[in-house]
Scaffold this motif. Structure first.
Motif, short mmCIF file in Angstrom:
data_model
loop_
_atom_site.label_atom_id
_atom_site.label_comp_id
_atom_site.label_asym_id
_atom_site.label_seq_id
_atom_site.Cartn_x
_atom_site.Cartn_y
_atom_site.Cartn_z
N CYS A 1 -47.04 -52.46 15.65
CA CYS A 1 -46.32 -52.36 14.38
C CYS A 1 -44.82 -52.19 14.61
CB CYS A 1 -46.86 -51.17 13.58
SG CYS A 1 -48.53 -51.42 12.94
N ALA A 2 -44.45 -51.44 15.68
CA ALA A 2 -43.03 -51.28 15.99
C ALA A 2 -42.42 -52.62 16.39
CB ALA A 2 -42.85 -50.26 17.10
N ALA A 3 -43.16 -53.40 17.23
CA ALA A 3 -42.66 -54.72 17.61
C ALA A 3 -42.56 -55.63 16.40
CB ALA A 3 -43.57 -55.33 18.68
N ARG B 1 -42.03 -54.64 13.39
CA ARG B 1 -40.89 -54.18 12.61
C ARG B 1 -39.60 -54.76 13.16
NH1 ARG B 1 -39.36 -52.35 7.67
NH2 ARG B 1 -37.38 -51.25 7.86
N GLY B 2 -39.47 -54.80 14.51
CA GLY B 2 -38.28 -55.40 15.11
C GLY B 2 -38.16 -56.87 14.77
N ASP B 3 -39.30 -57.58 14.86
CA ASP B 3 -39.28 -59.01 14.51
C ASP B 3 -38.90 -59.20 13.05
OD1 ASP B 3 -40.01 -59.59 17.08
OD2 ASP B 3 -42.15 -59.74 16.62
N ASP C 1 -37.01 -57.17 11.24
CA ASP C 1 -35.58 -56.91 11.09
C ASP C 1 -34.76 -58.13 11.52
OD1 ASP C 1 -36.11 -54.39 10.13
OD2 ASP C 1 -35.90 -53.41 12.09
N LYS C 2 -35.16 -58.76 12.64
CA LYS C 2 -34.46 -59.96 13.09
C LYS C 2 -34.58 -61.08 12.05
CE LYS C 2 -34.97 -59.08 18.03
NZ LYS C 2 -35.55 -59.57 19.32
N ARG D 1 -35.02 -60.66 8.87
CA ARG D 1 -34.21 -60.32 7.71
C ARG D 1 -32.74 -60.63 7.96
NH1 ARG D 1 -34.44 -54.25 5.70
NH2 ARG D 1 -33.45 -53.99 7.75
N ASP D 2 -32.25 -60.34 9.20
CA ASP D 2 -30.86 -60.68 9.53
C ASP D 2 -30.64 -62.20 9.43
OD1 ASP D 2 -30.39 -58.02 9.96
OD2 ASP D 2 -30.67 -58.13 12.13
#
Length: 341
Positions: free
Chosen positions: A273-275, A277-279, A281-282, A284-285
């Motif tokens: 889930c953390a990974a 979340r990072g994906d 965020d990327k 979303r950017d």
């Protein structure tokens, strides 16, 4: 004359007597005939009743005979089954006697103990949770280890000869002698397990299990007169177990392993889930960057559309202009600058 009258009277009386006797005889015959008929009817009724009773008795006797035959057959079958069971018990006794002879050599007892230990571990734990014949750096081999974060050593011991001699002792003095020998054997096994297999420096816990394949030996160790051995075993961090108690330990260990597996899976899910979340965020950017580019393109599109409208108006006005009489060529409309495009 008087004599004649007397004779006539006597004859009359005699005739009357004869007539009376005949009447009485006929009356008696009629009465006796009615009695005989009644007796015949009663006897016929009695015969019918007796016949019915005898028929009922015959049916009951036949049913009783059939029931007796069935019970006799069942008794014979049960006796046959008992004979078969007795034969099986005798065969099992012979097998036990042969097994006892087989278990006389120490190596054979050790092999059987290891086999029973492996079967118990295989029935209670997954294959990845234990390992047979684990070797330490010193070269010592323990019968099995259980993987529960650290290693739990398990060694099988089978101190049978002196235990049997103690059980079969004929008097108390002889029993006490073999008790001491049995206690000596068990103490040697406890000290060997504590010194050889409890190695926290090599990843084991600070305790080990001593597996006793026979419940009677375990009971004698725990609850017999050699009970001081149990305290000695606990002091050396060696815990004796029987097939029954060790199965309970393994059940608890299996539940703990499932909990650890669930916890490990939970950690993996959280890391995933953390990974994710990072994906996200990327993404979303990148999405915001695309939105900015789309907004800029939309503004440029609106500016180009306005300029196109102005050029279109100028072209329309140029088409409506009259020709110059001096110069045959039409007037050139004012073109937009190159940067206007």
């Amino acid at each position: 004359m008087t004599l004649a009258v007397l004779l006539a009277v006597l004859v009359t009386l005699l005739v009357g007597w004869l007539l009376l006797a005949r009447s009485l005889r006929e009356l008696l015959d009629r009465r006796l005939g009615g009695v005989e008929e009644k007796l015949d009817h009663r006897l016929e009724g009695l015969d019918e009743k007796v016949d019915r009773r005898l028929e009922g008795l015959d049916a009951k006797l036949l049913s009783s005979q059939q029931s007796a035959v069935q019970q006799t057959t069942q008794i014979v079958e049960r006796l046959t089954n008992i004979d078969g069971a007795a034969a099986q018990m005798l065969a099992r006794a012979n097998d036990l006697a042969r097994l006892e002879q087989v278990l006389r050599p120490p190596k054979a007892r050790g092999g059987f103990g290891e086999l029973w230990l492996e079967n118990l571990l295989r029935d209670r734990l997954p294959p990845s949770a234990y390992q047979m014949q684990y070797e330490f750096k010193s070269g010592e081999r323990v019968d099995a280890v259980i993987h529960v974060e650290k290693l739990v050593p398990v060694d099988s011991k089978f101190p049978l000869p002196n235990f049997e001699a103690m059980v079969d002792a004929q008097d108390e003095l002889e029993r006490q002698q073999f008790q001491k020998l049995f206690a000596r054997d068990v103490k040697i096994h406890i000290d060997a397990i504590a010194s050889k297999y409890i190695k926290p420096g090599e990843g084991t816990y600070d305790f080990a299990f001593m597996y006793l394949p026979v419940e009677g030996i375990y009971y004698e160790l725990v609850a017999g007169k050699t009970g001081a051995l149990l305290e000695h075993a606990h002091e050396r961090r060696v815990f004796p177990v029987s097939p029954t108690t060790f199965a309970a330990y393994l059940q608890v260990i299996a539940i703990g392993l499932k909990g650890m597996e669930f916890e490990q899976n939970a950690h993996e899910v959280m890391a995933y889930c953390a990974a994710l979340r990072g994906d996200f965020d990327k993404f979303r950017d990148d999405f915001e960057l695309v939105g900015k580019h789309l907004g800029h393109a939309h503004g440029k599109y609106q500016e180009a559309e306005k300029r196109l409208d102005r050029v279109d108006g100028k072209l329309e006005r140029a088409g409506n202009m009259e020709l110059d009489p001096v110069a045959p060529t039409p007037l050139q409309p004012e073109l937009p600058h190159a940067d206007a495009a």
